[in-house]
Write a protein that holds these residues in place. Structure first.
Motif, PDB file in Angstrom:
ATOM      1  N   GLY A  59       0.830  -1.198   0.000  1.00  0.00           N
ATOM      2  CA  GLY A  59       0.000   0.000   0.000  1.00  0.00           C
ATOM      3  C   GLY A  59       0.864   1.247   0.000  1.00  0.00           C
ATOM      4  N   ASP A  60       0.227   2.387  -0.157  1.00  0.00           N
ATOM      5  CA  ASP A  60       0.964   3.640  -0.298  1.00  0.00           C
ATOM      6  C   ASP A  60       1.795   3.980   0.927  1.00  0.00           C
ATOM      7  N   MET A  61       1.327   3.614   2.139  1.00  0.00           N
ATOM      8  CA  MET A  61       2.033   4.039   3.338  1.00  0.00           C
ATOM      9  C   MET A  61       3.050   3.019   3.857  1.00  0.00           C
ATOM     10  N   ALA A  62       3.190   1.881   3.186  1.00  0.00           N
ATOM     11  CA  ALA A  62       4.040   0.817   3.723  1.00  0.00           C
ATOM     12  C   ALA A  62       5.493   1.250   3.862  1.00  0.00           C
ATOM     13  N   ARG A  63       6.040   1.911   2.864  1.00  0.00           N
ATOM     14  CA  ARG A  63       7.458   2.265   2.891  1.00  0.00           C
ATOM     15  C   ARG A  63       7.758   3.298   3.979  1.00  0.00           C
ATOM     16  N   ALA A  84      -3.695  -6.947  20.305  1.00  0.00           N
ATOM     17  CA  ALA A  84      -4.512  -6.373  21.381  1.00  0.00           C
ATOM     18  C   ALA A  84      -5.018  -7.468  22.315  1.00  0.00           C
ATOM     19  N   ALA A  85      -5.419  -8.609  21.749  1.00  0.00           N
ATOM     20  CA  ALA A  85      -5.885  -9.716  22.586  1.00  0.00           C
ATOM     21  C   ALA A  85      -4.789 -10.201  23.516  1.00  0.00           C
ATOM     22  N   ALA A  86      -3.541 -10.176  23.019  1.00  0.00           N
ATOM     23  CA  ALA A  86      -2.402 -10.599  23.829  1.00  0.00           C
ATOM     24  C   ALA A  86      -1.873  -9.479  24.717  1.00  0.00           C
ATOM     25  N   GLN A  87      -2.529  -8.298  24.675  1.00  0.00           N
ATOM     26  CA  GLN A  87      -2.151  -7.155  25.500  1.00  0.00           C
ATOM     27  C   GLN A  87      -0.692  -6.758  25.309  1.00  0.00           C
ATOM     28  N   VAL A  88      -0.314  -6.586  24.042  1.00  0.00           N
ATOM     29  CA  VAL A  88       1.012  -6.083  23.673  1.00  0.00           C
ATOM     30  C   VAL A  88       0.892  -4.596  23.368  1.00  0.00           C
ATOM     31  N   PRO A  89       1.776  -3.744  23.895  1.00  0.00           N
ATOM     32  CA  PRO A  89       1.757  -2.330  23.522  1.00  0.00           C
ATOM     33  C   PRO A  89       1.838  -2.178  22.004  1.00  0.00           C
ATOM     34  N   LEU A  90       0.966  -1.349  21.447  1.00  0.00           N
ATOM     35  CA  LEU A  90       0.711  -1.411  20.014  1.00  0.00           C
ATOM     36  C   LEU A  90       0.542  -0.024  19.421  1.00  0.00           C
ATOM     37  N   VAL A  91       0.948   0.110  18.150  1.00  0.00           N
ATOM     38  CA  VAL A  91       0.633   1.268  17.323  1.00  0.00           C
ATOM     39  C   VAL A  91       0.278   0.734  15.950  1.00  0.00           C
ATOM     40  N   VAL A  92      -0.692   1.355  15.274  1.00  0.00           N
ATOM     41  CA  VAL A  92      -1.124   0.851  13.970  1.00  0.00           C
ATOM     42  C   VAL A  92      -1.114   1.966  12.938  1.00  0.00           C
ATOM     43  N   ALA A  93      -0.952   1.546  11.680  1.00  0.00           N
ATOM     44  CA  ALA A  93      -1.044   2.458  10.540  1.00  0.00           C
ATOM     45  C   ALA A  93      -2.412   2.275   9.907  1.00  0.00           C
ATOM     46  N   PRO A 117      -2.767   3.978  19.587  1.00  0.00           N
ATOM     47  CA  PRO A 117      -2.216   5.118  18.844  1.00  0.00           C
ATOM     48  C   PRO A 117      -2.150   4.834  17.341  1.00  0.00           C
ATOM     49  N   LEU A 118      -2.392   5.882  16.555  1.00  0.00           N
ATOM     50  CA  LEU A 118      -2.331   5.789  15.101  1.00  0.00           C
ATOM     51  C   LEU A 118      -1.079   6.491  14.594  1.00  0.00           C
ATOM     52  N   TRP A 119      -0.404   5.854  13.645  1.00  0.00           N
ATOM     53  CA  TRP A 119       0.679   6.518  12.912  1.00  0.00           C
ATOM     54  C   TRP A 119       0.131   6.985  11.578  1.00  0.00           C
ATOM     55  N   ARG A 120       0.405   8.221  11.223  1.00  0.00           N
ATOM     56  CA  ARG A 120      -0.021   8.724   9.921  1.00  0.00           C
ATOM     57  C   ARG A 120       1.169   9.163   9.075  1.00  0.00           C
ATOM     58  N   GLU A 121       2.111   9.854   9.682  1.00  0.00           N
ATOM     59  CA  GLU A 121       3.335  10.242   8.985  1.00  0.00           C
ATOM     60  C   GLU A 121       4.344  10.700  10.025  1.00  0.00           C
ATOM     61  N   GLY A 122       5.624  10.763   9.621  1.00  0.00           N
ATOM     62  CA  GLY A 122       6.654  11.221  10.547  1.00  0.00           C
ATOM     63  C   GLY A 122       7.068  10.130  11.521  1.00  0.00           C
TER      64      GLY A 122
END
Length: 341
Positions: free
Chosen positions: A201-205, A280-289, A305-310
């Protein structure tokens, strides 16, 4: 005359994507709980033999029009069993395929219905019409997130809002047991680890670059967790090109393999919805795109938390689900019983 099958089950099955295979497993388990025998279920699959081995049901080639028409004429219903089947971001093919299935089912006397759907994004007039025309023919239609409900409402469709079918899988429901062990494993891990999942996808890189920077600053080793061959190829290519220093890439084909990789990790960062669900089910600290509205909706529900850019934001522990696994199973089973009655 009594038909051979009670349910013909269709989704993005047999393509080697673990998330979709978990949806098939969840749909079959729900049908079994509601009194449907395994011999009364047939899957439309890209890999019929693999689906038979995995689930113990009958299966046919989803691309064979003759076989699809035959099983639909032998089935009481056609179940669209979870996933983002109606979207046209890349092309109209998915919309056309599942709309065509619904129309063939109607002609064959198999009643269509839908569970755990994400509807959209739909950016074309034809995509919106195909989704509307297919879902309006389903006497039971359930979506798994609020953006899908709103889109359906704008199309003039009434749908029920539920959750992703994966939440009803016993092993996912018990994944919280992993969380109770996590701190012990983290405390004894000499090299803290970050697990990353990428999809094309566009944001993968740019997401890979953000993950690499975060891992370097935080002194974390990076493992890749692929849910499909496509994921694995992409992450290995990015590693060769120097976008992030992957220590290893694991291709997960079962839920237990995912949980093995997540055991003891310091943090996780990913793109696919089912990667986020299992972390999330395993309760691991997480961030998603949020490459897709369904991922953004899940992140909002669990305050991930969401990553969008930067730069990558600090991964946080997802909020635990406020709903019990028993409740989530009953939510699905109630719709199944209503339809099968």
């Amino acid at each position: 005359m009594k038909r051979r099958y009670r349910v013909a089950l269709s989704g993005y099955y047999g393509f080697g994507n673990l998330g979709d295979e978990l949806l098939a497993e969840a749909a079959v388990a729900a049908l079994l709980r509601c009194g449907v025998e395994r011999s009364q279920i047939v899957l439309l699959s890209n890999d019929p033999e693999g689906s038979r081995r995995r689930l113990g049901t009958d299966a046919v080639d989803r691309w064979s029009l003759r076989r699809v028409c035959r099983v639909l004429s032998q089935s009481d219903t056609l179940l669209l069993g979870g996933g983002g089947l109606f979207q046209d971001v890349t092309s109209l093919r998915s919309c056309v395929y599942y709309w065509g299935l619904v129309r063939i089912a109607r002609l064959a006397g198999a009643v269509p219905w839908a569970l755990g759907q994400s509807v959209g994004p739909l950016v074309t007039r034809w995509g919106r019409w195909l989704a509307w025309d297919a879902l309006r023919l389903c006497p039971v239609a359930q979506v798994r997130d609020e953006p899908s409900r709103l889109l359906c409402e704008n199309l003039g469709l009434f749908v029920e809002v539920g959750h992703d079918l994966t939440f009803s899988v016993d092993a996912v429901a018990s994944a919280s047991a992993l969380a109770s062990m996590r701190d012990r494993f983290v405390a004894t891990t000499t090299r803290p680890r970050l697990v990353v999942n990428l999809r094309s996808g566009d944001m993968a890189r740019s997401f890979a670059d953000a993950v690499s920077t975060y891992a370097r600053v935080s002194a974390l080793e990076v493992w890749g967790l692929a849910f499909s061959e496509e994921d694995e190829v992409l992450m290995r290519r990015f590693a060769r090109e120097g976008y992030f220093p992957l220590l290893r890439v694991e291709r997960a084909t079962t839920l237990s393999e995912v949980l093995d990789v997540l055991r003891g990790v310091r943090a996780a960062a990913g793109m696919r919805l089912h990667f986020a669900i299992l972390a999330a089910a395993a309760q691991v600290p997480l961030v998603v795109a949020p490459y897709d509205p369904k991922v953004e909706a899940f992140a909002a529900d669990r305050q991930i938390p969401l990553w969008r850019e930067g730069l990558l934001p600090q991964p946080l522990m997802p909020l635990p689900s406020s709903l019990s696994s028993d409740f989530l199973r009953e939510e699905i089973d109630t719709l199944c019983r209503r339809m099968l009655a």
